[in-house]
Design a protein around this motif. Structure first.
Motif, mmCIF file in Angstrom:
data_model
loop_
_atom_site.group_PDB
_atom_site.id
_atom_site.type_symbol
_atom_site.label_atom_id
_atom_site.label_comp_id
_atom_site.label_asym_id
_atom_site.label_seq_id
_atom_site.Cartn_x
_atom_site.Cartn_y
_atom_site.Cartn_z
ATOM 1 N N ARG A 14 5.801 -3.427 14.966
ATOM 2 C CA ARG A 14 5.707 -3.681 13.529
ATOM 3 C C ARG A 14 6.736 -4.722 13.136
ATOM 4 N N ALA A 15 6.259 -5.782 12.506
ATOM 5 C CA ALA A 15 7.157 -6.784 11.930
ATOM 6 C C ALA A 15 7.136 -6.552 10.425
ATOM 7 N N TYR A 16 8.310 -6.442 9.835
ATOM 8 C CA TYR A 16 8.358 -6.171 8.402
ATOM 9 C C TYR A 16 9.579 -6.819 7.771
ATOM 10 N N VAL A 17 9.593 -6.830 6.463
ATOM 11 C CA VAL A 17 10.645 -7.498 5.689
ATOM 12 C C VAL A 17 11.984 -6.815 5.963
ATOM 13 N N PRO A 18 12.996 -7.570 6.401
ATOM 14 C CA PRO A 18 14.289 -6.970 6.743
ATOM 15 C C PRO A 18 14.919 -6.143 5.617
ATOM 16 N N ARG A 19 14.667 -6.501 4.384
ATOM 17 C CA ARG A 19 15.223 -5.765 3.240
ATOM 18 C C ARG A 19 14.889 -4.274 3.316
ATOM 19 N N SER A 21 14.661 -2.465 6.083
ATOM 20 C CA SER A 21 14.993 -2.025 7.441
ATOM 21 C C SER A 21 15.227 -0.518 7.549
ATOM 22 N N TYR A 22 15.654 0.103 6.490
ATOM 23 C CA TYR A 22 15.939 1.535 6.508
ATOM 24 C C TYR A 22 14.672 2.386 6.276
ATOM 25 N N LEU A 23 13.529 1.734 6.066
ATOM 26 C CA LEU A 23 12.264 2.442 5.854
ATOM 27 C C LEU A 23 11.176 1.939 6.824
ATOM 28 N N PRO A 24 11.430 2.020 8.122
ATOM 29 C CA PRO A 24 10.479 1.433 9.081
ATOM 30 C C PRO A 24 9.121 2.134 9.121
ATOM 31 N N LEU A 25 9.046 3.342 8.620
ATOM 32 C CA LEU A 25 7.789 4.086 8.666
ATOM 33 C C LEU A 25 7.160 4.254 7.289
ATOM 34 N N SER A 26 7.538 3.391 6.371
ATOM 35 C CA SER A 26 6.956 3.431 5.033
ATOM 36 C C SER A 26 5.702 2.574 4.995
ATOM 37 N N GLY A 27 4.717 3.035 4.316
ATOM 38 C CA GLY A 27 3.505 2.255 4.102
ATOM 39 C C GLY A 27 3.366 1.844 2.653
ATOM 40 N N ALA A 67 12.030 -11.644 9.837
ATOM 41 C CA ALA A 67 11.382 -10.344 9.989
ATOM 42 C C ALA A 67 12.226 -9.439 10.870
ATOM 43 N N LEU A 68 12.068 -8.171 10.651
ATOM 44 C CA LEU A 68 12.604 -7.173 11.556
ATOM 45 C C LEU A 68 11.407 -6.700 12.374
ATOM 46 N N ILE A 69 11.557 -6.681 13.675
ATOM 47 C CA ILE A 69 10.466 -6.223 14.533
ATOM 48 C C ILE A 69 10.918 -4.934 15.207
ATOM 49 N N SER A 170 23.343 -1.216 3.340
ATOM 50 C CA SER A 170 23.714 -2.343 4.203
ATOM 51 C C SER A 170 23.348 -3.694 3.588
ATOM 52 N N TRP A 171 22.600 -3.671 2.487
ATOM 53 C CA TRP A 171 22.173 -4.899 1.832
ATOM 54 C C TRP A 171 22.999 -5.121 0.579
ATOM 55 N N ARG A 172 23.505 -6.296 0.440
ATOM 56 C CA ARG A 172 24.262 -6.605 -0.766
ATOM 57 C C ARG A 172 23.381 -7.366 -1.727
ATOM 58 N N GLU A 173 23.651 -7.213 -2.976
ATOM 59 C CA GLU A 173 22.901 -7.929 -4.003
ATOM 60 C C GLU A 173 23.500 -9.296 -4.210
#
Length: 174
Positions: A14-19, A21-27, A67-69, A170-173
């Motif tokens: 799965r390649a998904y938006v790095p933002r 990253s803490y929800l890799p199993l979210s649809g 992307a985060l893969i 882990s993400w800063r605004e």
């Protein structure tokens, strides 16, 4: 109707938006916008059976976005193999479903053929569909509508060193 039930874990990418990253199993992204195999409002995991296909599908042939893969393992899923013409015929579908202009259909207030098939599959107790990649010829993808609930398939992230964050901290605004 024929279906696949994986005996051993099915490895997916799965390649998904790095933002996220803490929800890799979210649809939820697919639920928010809809997708080829899911109407708006239906959480769906889209993944590929090959790493290169995951990358190609994520970028859709456009600009190469970060992307985060992640590697996923899927166990116990009832999947329709829509890459098999025989299986398509058994569901009264044909290979033209893979050329569905689903976005255009939605823009024109029409129901895409893939969404009609999705409804039939779900009513039959199917968890997802294997389909040919549009962006990576020869590659294949999985759209999964049900995972990690009681009696359903188990989808897990492969993260042996625990490197994925557990929260958005882990993400800063900017």
């Amino acid at each position: 109707m024929p279906e696949l039930v994986d005996v051993k874990p099915l490895i997916l990418w799965r390649a998904y938006v790095p933002r996220w990253s803490y929800l890799p199993l979210s649809g939820e992204g697919a639920a928010r916008f809809g997708g080829r195999w899911n109407p708006v409002g239906i959480p769906t995991i889209y993944a590929a059976r090959e790493l290169s296909t995951a990358w190609a599908e994520y970028n859709q042939g456009f600009v190469q976005h970060p992307a985060l893969i992640a590697q996923l393992q899927l166990k116990g899923a009832h999947l329709i193999d829509a890459t098999d013409p025989k299986v398509l015929r058994q569901w009264s579908l044909d290979e033209s479903i893979h050329q569905s202009e689903w976005r255009s259909d939605l823009d024109n207030s029409a129901v895409p053929s893939t969404h009609v098939a999705y409804q039939r599959f779900v009513e039959a107790g199917i968890d997802g569909v294997i389909y040919p990649s549009f962006m990576s010829p020869g590659g294949s993808c999985v759209a999964l509508w049900r995972w990690n609930d009681a009696g359903g398939p188990i989808l897990s992230i492969v993260d042996p060193d625990g490197r994925l964050p557990m929260s958005p901290a882990s993400w800063r605004e900017f």
